[in-house]
Scaffold this motif. Structure first.
Motif, PDB file in Angstrom:
ATOM      1  N   CYS A  82     -80.953  97.958 -15.386  1.00  0.00           N
ATOM      2  CA  CYS A  82     -80.158  99.182 -15.337  1.00  0.00           C
ATOM      3  C   CYS A  82     -80.751 100.186 -16.313  1.00  0.00           C
ATOM      4  CB  CYS A  82     -78.701  98.913 -15.718  1.00  0.00           C
ATOM      5  SG  CYS A  82     -77.771 100.466 -15.896  1.00  0.00           S
ATOM      6  N   ASN A  84     -79.313 103.396 -16.329  1.00  0.00           N
ATOM      7  CA  ASN A  84     -78.337 104.480 -16.381  1.00  0.00           C
ATOM      8  C   ASN A  84     -77.910 104.754 -17.828  1.00  0.00           C
ATOM      9  OD1 ASN A  84     -76.383 106.438 -15.624  1.00  0.00           O
ATOM     10  ND2 ASN A  84     -76.283 105.491 -13.620  1.00  0.00           N
ATOM     11  N   ILE A  85     -77.091 105.756 -18.004  1.00  0.00           N
ATOM     12  CA  ILE A  85     -76.920 106.384 -19.321  1.00  0.00           C
ATOM     13  C   ILE A  85     -76.495 105.433 -20.448  1.00  0.00           C
ATOM     14  CG2 ILE A  85     -74.864 107.425 -18.288  1.00  0.00           C
ATOM     15  CD1 ILE A  85     -74.829 109.447 -20.511  1.00  0.00           C
ATOM     16  N   SER A  86     -75.480 104.587 -20.210  1.00  0.00           N
ATOM     17  CA  SER A  86     -75.035 103.724 -21.318  1.00  0.00           C
ATOM     18  C   SER A  86     -76.133 102.742 -21.709  1.00  0.00           C
ATOM     19  CB  SER A  86     -73.777 102.959 -20.938  1.00  0.00           C
ATOM     20  OG  SER A  86     -72.735 103.870 -20.694  1.00  0.00           O
ATOM     21  N   CYS A  87     -76.901 102.306 -20.738  1.00  0.00           N
ATOM     22  CA  CYS A  87     -78.024 101.420 -21.031  1.00  0.00           C
ATOM     23  C   CYS A  87     -79.164 102.201 -21.672  1.00  0.00           C
ATOM     24  CB  CYS A  87     -78.493 100.706 -19.775  1.00  0.00           C
ATOM     25  SG  CYS A  87     -77.322  99.430 -19.251  1.00  0.00           S
ATOM     26  N   CYS A 123     -75.901 101.935 -12.633  1.00  0.00           N
ATOM     27  CA  CYS A 123     -74.934 101.243 -13.486  1.00  0.00           C
ATOM     28  C   CYS A 123     -74.400  99.978 -12.806  1.00  0.00           C
ATOM     29  CB  CYS A 123     -73.769 102.168 -13.808  1.00  0.00           C
ATOM     30  SG  CYS A 123     -72.482 101.389 -14.796  1.00  0.00           S
ATOM     31  N   MET A 124     -74.395  98.882 -13.543  1.00  0.00           N
ATOM     32  CA  MET A 124     -73.916  97.610 -13.005  1.00  0.00           C
ATOM     33  C   MET A 124     -72.499  97.309 -13.482  1.00  0.00           C
ATOM     34  SD  MET A 124     -77.142  95.158 -12.788  1.00  0.00           S
ATOM     35  CE  MET A 124     -78.840  95.705 -12.741  1.00  0.00           C
ATOM     36  N   GLY A 125     -71.825  98.279 -14.063  1.00  0.00           N
ATOM     37  CA  GLY A 125     -70.446  98.072 -14.496  1.00  0.00           C
ATOM     38  C   GLY A 125     -70.324  97.026 -15.594  1.00  0.00           C
ATOM     39  N   ALA A 126     -71.320  96.971 -16.452  1.00  0.00           N
ATOM     40  CA  ALA A 126     -71.320  95.982 -17.523  1.00  0.00           C
ATOM     41  C   ALA A 126     -71.888  96.603 -18.794  1.00  0.00           C
ATOM     42  CB  ALA A 126     -72.138  94.772 -17.101  1.00  0.00           C
ATOM     43  N   CYS A 127     -71.713  97.911 -18.932  1.00  0.00           N
ATOM     44  CA  CYS A 127     -72.407  98.721 -19.938  1.00  0.00           C
ATOM     45  C   CYS A 127     -72.162  98.277 -21.383  1.00  0.00           C
ATOM     46  CB  CYS A 127     -72.011 100.181 -19.802  1.00  0.00           C
ATOM     47  SG  CYS A 127     -71.464 100.634 -18.154  1.00  0.00           S
ATOM     48  N   LEU A 132     -79.351  95.623 -20.120  1.00  0.00           N
ATOM     49  CA  LEU A 132     -79.154  94.423 -19.324  1.00  0.00           C
ATOM     50  C   LEU A 132     -79.955  94.438 -18.027  1.00  0.00           C
ATOM     51  CD1 LEU A 132     -76.978  95.401 -16.916  1.00  0.00           C
ATOM     52  CD2 LEU A 132     -75.444  95.345 -18.860  1.00  0.00           C
TER      53      LEU A 132
ATOM     54  N   GLY B 102     -70.682 103.693 -17.707  1.00  0.00           N
ATOM     55  CA  GLY B 102     -69.777 103.608 -18.846  1.00  0.00           C
ATOM     56  C   GLY B 102     -68.499 102.841 -18.566  1.00  0.00           C
TER      57      GLY B 102
END
Ligand SMILES: Cc1cc2nc3c(=O)[nH]c(=O)nc-3n(C[C@H](O)[C@H](O)[C@H](O)COP(=O)(O)O)c2cc1C
Ligand code: SF4
Ligand code: FES
Lengths: 157, 438
Positions: A82, A84-87, A123-127, A132, B102
């Motif tokens: 992932c 995406n932003i949080s990662c 995003c894998m919904g595990a941020c 990850l 998020g």
């Protein structure tokens, strides 16, 4: 022909839906077939469609719409990271760079020995566990560091 | 492990777990554990005492519970929309498709406290007269999908699901359904299409799912956290729930904290807690750095600069007054080193990649926005690009079938609003303001 085991698994999924709504099991059926075969071919998608009494084109649409389906030969181990932003905020880029160097491939490529392929994922919904990755869609590895990645890959034969 | 609650609870007694109330217990997800805290007693009491659906809906209205999936629609009101006179099958669906960057709270509920979610769905089914339910779980959290299947089997074996639940004459079947990598399936009508075995493309509304949902039957869709809250409200009364929160924001809410904090994770807190307190609970900004900005509810909610969010309380009115919104409670924390231009580039790519392509403004607009920001990040931006971004984004907003189009415009407008200098700097100098000294 779908194997006996595959058909049994799909039959298990069919129990979740009304008997006249077999198409509802197409995502599950394609998932089951892909998990056995590594990726989906036109023939395999057609077999799934036949089994669920639905038009092949409708099954093809599903296979191309959902990102976790592979329509090309992937490595024995498909690594999805992932970005995406949080990662990204937790340095997912370092993990990607490390994997690229280590495996000597870019996103959407397969190593020469066909052992690994690399994919960029949303995003894998595990941020909370960032950075990850998943291996072959179903196993997730969180809180990665380059060292941890090395360890994980070493354990795969 | 994402985080652990025992740790949180000991830091601050203000943490108040309802959805995550088994988290501290050993083997938190097992039926045995849920039974040990009074699990499945509410549905039995309802069935035994034949408490009317109207009375239960009233209780939920009093609780002030608002949908936790992002839109914040009052749950009690939503449930009264399901026609209770129709014959034939009615469905209820749990939306566990979370994939907005998020957001990772529903995963924790499924992992730690699946039976409370199941009981919440049984109560909802009873209220709306539904016979069948699905929990739609996104494919990336496969282990949770499998563990939820196990929880369902346990519940079924104990006769909490299936024919005549606990021998009390109410039938309800609940199944797990997995997605396979499509953020848009979180939109409730796309999710319904997906359950029908199709591409996840949102439907035109009306008709709404309440009258025309799965296979054309009345269908109610709620978020995981919404359902998981129900047993507690029924047990303790709507007023107790409302009293935990603040005016207009009843109860607790799980905030998923990610990005630049010391301890990312899920924190279930009373609504109305100052952001500052939650930041402390999550260990503060990492590496001893300063806070720069926070996206409070996931990328479909406007970003807030540090000065603003530090004054804000975490509830519907508090965040609204600050110019943002609760969304799904997905707090993305950014420290002083974050380049807002590159961050916006990644978010824009997400919306472009996940647009289902049905509406021209969304399909074309998200691609256009992404290409312009990419051009800026590649050092080839033009002074007029900022206005171009604003203009294209405004033209996507409000002109699409579903809210993804509106959502895509939000980060563009809010990032430029608060951090315009950074965009100007990038365009003028061909590099990030964060690299100014290099
Ligand atoms: C693009 C898009 C994605 C969405 N993703 C989710 C999601 O992952 N989970 C969710 O509960 N709601 C999501 N929603 C909102 C749902 O459409 C729906 O409003 C919600 O599930 C209703 O439940 P609630 O009232 O309990 O919040 C999404 C909406 C849009 C437009
Ligand atoms: S707004 Fe975008 S995602 Fe939503 S239906 Fe239109 S094209 Fe699809
Ligand atoms: S941003 Fe990577 S899992 Fe959510």
């Amino acid at each position: 022909m779908l194997t006996e085991i595959t058909r049994k698994k799909i039959d298990g999924e069919l129990k979740k839906f009304p008997i006249d709504q077999k198409q509802s099991a197409i995502i599950a059926a394609l998932q089951i077939i892909q998990t056995e075969n590594g990726f989906l071919t036109d023939d395999l998608i057609a077999l799934a469609a036949d089994y669920l009494d639905m038009p092949k084109i409708a099954a093809m649409e599903v296979a191309t719409f959902y990102n976790m389906f592979e329509l090309k030969s992937a490595g024995k181990y498909k690594i999805s990271v992932c970005t995406n932003i949080s990662c990204a905020l937790r340095e997912a880029d370092d993990i990607v760079c490390h994997l690229r160097k280590k495996l000597n491939i870019n996103f959407n490529e397969v190593t020469k020995d066909s052992k690994f392929s690399l994919k960029e994922s949303e995003c894998m919904g595990a941020c909370g566990g960032a950075p990850l990755m998943t291996i072959n869609n179903h196993k997730m590895y969180e809180h990665l560091t380059p060292q941890k990645v090395d360890q994980i890959l070493e354990e795969l034969d | 492990m994402l985080n652990n609650n025992s740790h949180k609870a000991s830091i601050n007694s203000e943490v108040f777990p309802i959805c995550l109330r088994t988290s501290n217990l050993e083997d938190s997800s097992s039926l045995q554990t849920y039974l040990s805290i009074g699990g499945y007693e509410q549905i039995q009491r309802i069935l035994k005492d034949k408490i009317s659906p109207e009375k239960l809906i009233e209780e939920i209205k009093i609780s002030g519970l608002r949908g936790r999936g992002g839109a914040g629609f009052p749950t009690g009101i939503k449930w009264s929309f399901i026609p209770n006179d129709s014959d034939g099958t009615k469905y209820i669906v749990c939306n566990s498709d979370e994939g907005e960057p998020g957001t990772f709270k529903d995963r924790e509920i499924i992992k730690k406290n699946p039976h409370q979610l199941i009981e919440g769905m049984i109560i909802a089914a009873y209220i709306m007269g539904a016979q069948v339910g699905y929990n739609y779980i996104h494919g990336e959290i496969w282990e949770e999908y499998e563990s939820f299947e196990k929880a369902l089997a346990e519940a079924k074996k104990a006769n909490f699901l299936g024919k005549s639940i606990c021998g009390l004459g109410f039938d309800f079947e609940l199944y797990a359904f997995h997605g396979y990598g499509a953020y848009i399936c979180g939109e409730e009508t796309a999710l319904i299409e997906s359950i029908e075995g199709k591409k996840g493309q949102p439907r035109f509304k009306p008709p709404f799912p309440a009258t025309y949902g799965i296979y054309g039957r009345p269908t109610n869709v709620n978020n995981t956290e919404t359902y998981a809250t129900i047993p507690w409200i029924i047990q303790n009364g709507g007023e107790s729930f409302a009293n935990i929160g603040v005016e207009n924001s009843g109860g607790t809410k799980i905030f998923s904290v990610s990005g630049h904090v010391e301890r990312p994770g899920n924190y279930e807190i009373p609504m109305g807690m100052p952001f500052k307190t939650l930041l402390e609970l999550s260990g503060g900004v990492w590496k001893g750095r300063k806070l720069k900005a926070v996206i409070p509810g996931g990328p479909s909610t406007p970003v807030l600069p540090a000065a603003e969010i530090m004054k804000t309380t975490l509830d519907y009115d508090g965040l609204k007054n600050s110019g943002s919104s609760v969304g799904a409670g997905s707090l993305i924390v950014m420290d002083e080193t974050t380049c807002m231009v590159s961050t916006l580039k990644r978010l824009s790519y997400f919306f472009y990649e996940e647009s289902c392509g049905q509406c021209t403004p969304c399909r074309e607009g998200t691609g256009w926005v992404y290409r312009v920001i990419k051009r800026i990040v590649d050092g080839k931006g033009k002074p007029e690009d900022i206005d171009l971004l604003l203009d294209v984004s405004k033209k996507i907003s409000g002109r699409t079938i579903c809210a993804l189009g509106d959502a895509a415009a939000v980060p563009v407008l809010s990032f430029i609003k608060h951090f315009k200098d950074e965009f100007k700097y990038f365009i003028k100098n061909g590099k990030s303001m964060m690299d100014a000294n290099s």
